[in-house]
Motif scaffolding. Structure first.
Motif, mmCIF file in Angstrom:
data_model
loop_
_atom_site.group_PDB
_atom_site.id
_atom_site.type_symbol
_atom_site.label_atom_id
_atom_site.label_comp_id
_atom_site.label_asym_id
_atom_site.label_seq_id
_atom_site.Cartn_x
_atom_site.Cartn_y
_atom_site.Cartn_z
ATOM 1 N N GLY A 103 -7.146 30.383 -5.526
ATOM 2 C CA GLY A 103 -7.623 30.680 -6.872
ATOM 3 C C GLY A 103 -6.525 31.008 -7.867
ATOM 4 N N ALA A 104 -5.267 30.724 -7.542
ATOM 5 C CA ALA A 104 -4.143 31.021 -8.443
ATOM 6 C C ALA A 104 -4.368 30.361 -9.799
ATOM 7 C CB ALA A 104 -2.839 30.541 -7.830
ATOM 8 N N ASP A 105 -4.030 31.088 -10.862
ATOM 9 C CA ASP A 105 -4.317 30.603 -12.210
ATOM 10 C C ASP A 105 -3.192 31.028 -13.160
ATOM 11 O OD1 ASP A 105 -5.972 29.359 -14.141
ATOM 12 O OD2 ASP A 105 -6.744 31.316 -14.764
ATOM 13 N N GLY A 106 -3.027 30.268 -14.245
ATOM 14 C CA GLY A 106 -2.058 30.622 -15.273
ATOM 15 C C GLY A 106 -0.679 30.033 -15.077
ATOM 16 N N TRP A 107 -0.558 29.020 -14.260
ATOM 17 C CA TRP A 107 0.748 28.447 -13.934
ATOM 18 C C TRP A 107 1.018 27.148 -14.693
ATOM 19 C CZ3 TRP A 107 3.616 31.944 -11.872
ATOM 20 C CH2 TRP A 107 3.011 32.972 -11.162
ATOM 21 N N SER A 128 7.630 23.431 -11.793
ATOM 22 C CA SER A 128 6.207 23.567 -12.067
ATOM 23 C C SER A 128 5.480 23.939 -10.777
ATOM 24 C CB SER A 128 5.633 22.261 -12.614
ATOM 25 O OG SER A 128 4.223 22.358 -12.701
ATOM 26 N N LEU A 129 4.706 25.011 -10.824
ATOM 27 C CA LEU A 129 3.911 25.404 -9.666
ATOM 28 C C LEU A 129 2.545 24.721 -9.651
ATOM 29 C CD1 LEU A 129 4.714 29.213 -9.329
ATOM 30 C CD2 LEU A 129 5.777 27.268 -8.182
ATOM 31 N N LEU A 130 2.197 24.053 -10.746
ATOM 32 C CA LEU A 130 0.904 23.359 -10.802
ATOM 33 C C LEU A 130 0.771 22.310 -9.706
ATOM 34 C CD1 LEU A 130 0.099 22.710 -14.570
ATOM 35 C CD2 LEU A 130 -1.152 24.134 -12.954
ATOM 36 N N GLU A 131 1.882 21.646 -9.376
ATOM 37 C CA GLU A 131 1.863 20.557 -8.407
ATOM 38 C C GLU A 131 2.065 21.032 -6.974
ATOM 39 O OE1 GLU A 131 5.203 18.948 -10.238
ATOM 40 O OE2 GLU A 131 4.105 18.666 -12.098
ATOM 41 N N LYS A 132 2.314 22.309 -6.784
ATOM 42 C CA LYS A 132 2.589 22.828 -5.442
ATOM 43 C C LYS A 132 1.288 23.067 -4.685
ATOM 44 C CE LYS A 132 7.017 23.019 -6.194
ATOM 45 N NZ LYS A 132 7.865 21.991 -5.651
ATOM 46 N N PRO A 133 1.338 22.934 -3.348
ATOM 47 C CA PRO A 133 0.126 23.147 -2.543
ATOM 48 C C PRO A 133 -0.330 24.607 -2.601
ATOM 49 C CG PRO A 133 2.051 22.848 -1.127
ATOM 50 C CD PRO A 133 2.500 22.587 -2.536
ATOM 51 N N LYS A 167 -1.166 35.257 -15.624
ATOM 52 C CA LYS A 167 -1.104 34.453 -14.404
ATOM 53 C C LYS A 167 -1.433 35.353 -13.217
ATOM 54 C CE LYS A 167 3.496 34.093 -15.787
ATOM 55 N NZ LYS A 167 2.981 34.395 -17.024
ATOM 56 N N ASN A 168 -1.884 34.730 -12.120
ATOM 57 C CA ASN A 168 -2.220 35.494 -10.918
ATOM 58 C C ASN A 168 -2.116 34.600 -9.695
ATOM 59 O OD1 ASN A 168 -4.760 34.116 -10.289
ATOM 60 N ND2 ASN A 168 -5.527 35.095 -12.129
ATOM 61 N N GLY A 169 -2.248 35.231 -8.510
ATOM 62 C CA GLY A 169 -2.350 34.477 -7.268
ATOM 63 C C GLY A 169 -1.051 34.025 -6.633
ATOM 64 N N LEU A 170 0.074 34.641 -6.976
ATOM 65 C CA LEU A 170 1.357 34.291 -6.363
ATOM 66 C C LEU A 170 1.727 35.362 -5.341
ATOM 67 C CD1 LEU A 170 3.954 32.429 -6.442
ATOM 68 C CD2 LEU A 170 4.913 34.164 -7.964
ATOM 69 N N LEU A 171 2.001 34.960 -4.107
ATOM 70 C CA LEU A 171 2.513 35.865 -3.087
ATOM 71 C C LEU A 171 3.997 35.592 -2.911
ATOM 72 C CD1 LEU A 171 -0.618 35.235 -2.059
ATOM 73 C CD2 LEU A 171 0.174 36.609 -0.162
ATOM 74 N N VAL A 172 4.793 36.653 -2.783
ATOM 75 C CA VAL A 172 6.231 36.532 -2.555
ATOM 76 C C VAL A 172 6.538 37.149 -1.196
ATOM 77 C CG1 VAL A 172 8.538 37.108 -3.375
ATOM 78 C CG2 VAL A 172 6.713 36.657 -5.024
ATOM 79 N N GLN A 173 7.040 36.308 -0.278
ATOM 80 C CA GLN A 173 7.439 36.801 1.036
ATOM 81 C C GLN A 173 8.873 37.311 0.989
ATOM 82 O OE1 GLN A 173 7.683 33.928 4.250
ATOM 83 N NE2 GLN A 173 6.861 35.441 5.667
ATOM 84 N N GLY A 174 9.716 36.712 0.132
ATOM 85 C CA GLY A 174 11.108 37.136 0.009
ATOM 86 C C GLY A 174 12.005 35.984 -0.344
#
Length: 181
Positions: A103-107, A128-133, A167-174
């Protein structure tokens, strides 16, 4: 340790700085690799109102902490690492490991990835993160550099987007600092 900072023995992963970082040896090159986890990164507006800090079980059965973006309009994640900790003479690359939720949005606007080296060299690109899985961990490559004998200071790695929209829905592992193969 052999000449050039290469490690001959087969060392396993080692957590550093109270599980804020991890070090291991690349089997192919014999050079050090590092993972810098979110608690060791500067995350703008990183408190619980905008980001959700969660434990995540790694394949090594160790719990690590990842951070998930709830909602923010000013994305800024920055890290730095001492050049003196890297294997001298090795070519390194830096990547951020991230995941977009379903559900990530705003990218709509691209993010900027910037790698800054102690000598003043800067590598910067937009992605662009729009094209990323969605729903899987991906790597965002910031650039590469050589760790030389006389290098002092820090390599800095930034991921940002200051477009002013939510924007929302981004996880950062490191961030991973590893030899280029």
């Amino acid at each position: 340790m052999a000449a050039g900072g290469k490690i001959r023995e087969n060392k396993k992963e080692e957590f550093l700085d109270h599980k804020k970082k991890k070090r291991w040896v690349d089997e192919k090159s014999g050079n050090y690799c590092f993972m810098v986890y979110p608690r060791s990164l500067y995350v703008t507006w990183g408190h619980q109102e905008h980001w959700d800090w969660k434990c995540f079980k790694e394949t090594s059965d160790d719990n690590i902490e990842v951070v998930k973006l709830s909602h923010i309009c000013w994305l800024d994640v920055r890290g730095k690492f001492k050049m003196s900790d890297l294997s001298k003479g090795a070519m390194y690359e830096v990547v951020y490991v991230v995941k977009l939720t379903k559900g990530a949005d705003g990218w709509e606007l691209p993010i900027t990835l910037r790698l800054s080296l102690p000598g003043g060299e800067v590598q910067e690109r937009k992605v662009s993160l729009l094209e990323k899985p969605r729903g899987e961990w991906i790597e965002l490559n910031l650039g590469s550099f050589r760790a030389s004998d006389g290098d002092h200071g820090e390599v800095c790695f930034d991921l940002w987007e200051h477009g002013g929209h939510w924007k929302n829905g981004l996880l950062v592992q490191g961030a991973i600092i590893r030899p280029c193969n």
